[in-house]
Write a protein that holds these residues in place. Structure first.
Motif, PDB file in Angstrom:
ATOM      1  N   MET A  98     -48.977 -15.410   3.837  1.00  0.00           N
ATOM      2  CA  MET A  98     -47.782 -15.109   4.630  1.00  0.00           C
ATOM      3  C   MET A  98     -47.870 -13.737   5.280  1.00  0.00           C
ATOM      4  O   MET A  98     -47.134 -13.440   6.224  1.00  0.00           O
ATOM      5  N   GLY A  99     -48.768 -12.896   4.762  1.00  0.00           N
ATOM      6  CA  GLY A  99     -48.935 -11.557   5.325  1.00  0.00           C
ATOM      7  C   GLY A  99     -47.741 -10.657   5.090  1.00  0.00           C
ATOM      8  O   GLY A  99     -47.339  -9.912   5.990  1.00  0.00           O
ATOM      9  N   VAL A 100     -47.189 -10.701   3.872  1.00  0.00           N
ATOM     10  CA  VAL A 100     -45.992  -9.904   3.581  1.00  0.00           C
ATOM     11  C   VAL A 100     -46.273  -8.867   2.502  1.00  0.00           C
ATOM     12  O   VAL A 100     -47.183  -9.022   1.691  1.00  0.00           O
ATOM     13  N   ASP A 101     -45.470  -7.818   2.517  1.00  0.00           N
ATOM     14  CA  ASP A 101     -45.547  -6.755   1.520  1.00  0.00           C
ATOM     15  C   ASP A 101     -44.662  -7.142   0.339  1.00  0.00           C
ATOM     16  O   ASP A 101     -43.462  -7.403   0.520  1.00  0.00           O
ATOM     17  N   ASN A 102     -45.238  -7.170  -0.846  1.00  0.00           N
ATOM     18  CA  ASN A 102     -44.480  -7.613  -2.017  1.00  0.00           C
ATOM     19  C   ASN A 102     -43.456  -6.611  -2.526  1.00  0.00           C
ATOM     20  O   ASN A 102     -42.747  -6.882  -3.499  1.00  0.00           O
ATOM     21  N   LYS A 103     -43.347  -5.465  -1.873  1.00  0.00           N
ATOM     22  CA  LYS A 103     -42.243  -4.563  -2.178  1.00  0.00           C
ATOM     23  C   LYS A 103     -40.955  -5.099  -1.572  1.00  0.00           C
ATOM     24  O   LYS A 103     -39.858  -4.819  -2.062  1.00  0.00           O
ATOM     25  N   THR A 104     -41.102  -5.870  -0.492  1.00  0.00           N
ATOM     26  CA  THR A 104     -39.935  -6.410   0.205  1.00  0.00           C
ATOM     27  C   THR A 104     -39.757  -7.900  -0.023  1.00  0.00           C
ATOM     28  O   THR A 104     -38.635  -8.400  -0.069  1.00  0.00           O
ATOM     29  N   TRP A 105     -40.858  -8.632  -0.173  1.00  0.00           N
ATOM     30  CA  TRP A 105     -40.775 -10.077  -0.391  1.00  0.00           C
ATOM     31  C   TRP A 105     -41.587 -10.405  -1.634  1.00  0.00           C
ATOM     32  O   TRP A 105     -42.814 -10.325  -1.633  1.00  0.00           O
ATOM     33  N   ILE A 106     -40.897 -10.772  -2.703  1.00  0.00           N
ATOM     34  CA  ILE A 106     -41.585 -11.072  -3.958  1.00  0.00           C
ATOM     35  C   ILE A 106     -41.489 -12.564  -4.269  1.00  0.00           C
ATOM     36  O   ILE A 106     -40.554 -13.251  -3.835  1.00  0.00           O
TER      37      ILE A 106
END
Length: 212
Positions: free
Chosen positions: A131-139
């Protein structure tokens, strides 16, 4: 006689002018205050439920609890990585929401798996990377099936509790609904995640909650 008859008419026009003038002034004043002060004269979303204590395993193998949501506006959904229908549409619709608020420390997206037998932490990590997301914002979270389903149905209210079956092994949760949580941990609204119009509505509501 004509001079005296004209006086009431002139006074009437003058009074109308003053009434209109002060009405515009009052409307302008409240409009300015409403714009300047977040939440002023804006109806707040009433709570539907409250997030109950939980501890689930995140994509990195650590634990995420309700304390990680405290003080944040949270978007919560349930999906499973092998889903080919509803889930990809829902998470793809959430991606622009993530992009819009990813740099805001008071915002978070929490996606739970509804298929924990297949969706281990490592599987969720690969999905997250895709998904190419930062896990600080999307967990992404996994855990015990009964605990996950209980959270969906009792904390977040995105599925009917009556859907519980006696044997948890025969139960399966498949929902496109998304819950919006305010900074106090209240579930304030539910949206259909595969309808772009409702996701857009959610974006507006997120902005309001972030200002509170």
């Amino acid at each position: 006689m004509s001079t005296f008859a004209a006086i009431p008419l002139v006074m009437s026009k003058r009074m109308i002018f003053y009434i209109v003038f002060f009405a515009v002034l009052v409307i302008g004043f409240f409009g300015f205050i409403s714009y300047s002060i977040p939440g002023f004269m804006k109806p707040k979303l009433p709570p539907i439920s409250t997030v109950k204590p939980f501890a689930f395993i995140n994509q990195d193998g650590g634990y995420t609890t309700e304390k990680d949501l405290a003080g944040k506006v949270a978007v919560v959904n349930f999906f499973f990585t092998t889903c080919k229908s509803v889930c990809p549409k829902m998470n793809n619709n959430l991606k622009p929401v993530y992009e819009q608020y990813k740099n805001n420390p008071d915002f978070i997206i929490v996606s739970h798996t509804s298929d924990p037998e297949r969706d281990s932490a490592s599987v969720l990590k690969r999905y997250s990377d895709s998904m190419g997301v930062d896990n600080k914002t999307w967990i992404f979270l996994t855990g015990r099936k009964d605990s996950l389903y209980s959270a969906a149905r009792h904390s977040y209210k995105i599925d009917d509790p009556k859907n519980f079956v006696q044997d948890i092994n025969d139960d399966f949760l498949h929902t496109q609904f998304i819950a919006l949580i305010n900074k106090k941990g209240d579930v304030v609204k539910i949206y259909d995640g595969i309808k772009p119009s409702e996701v857009k509505e959610m974006e507006v509501d997120i902005s309001k909650l972030l200002k509170e």
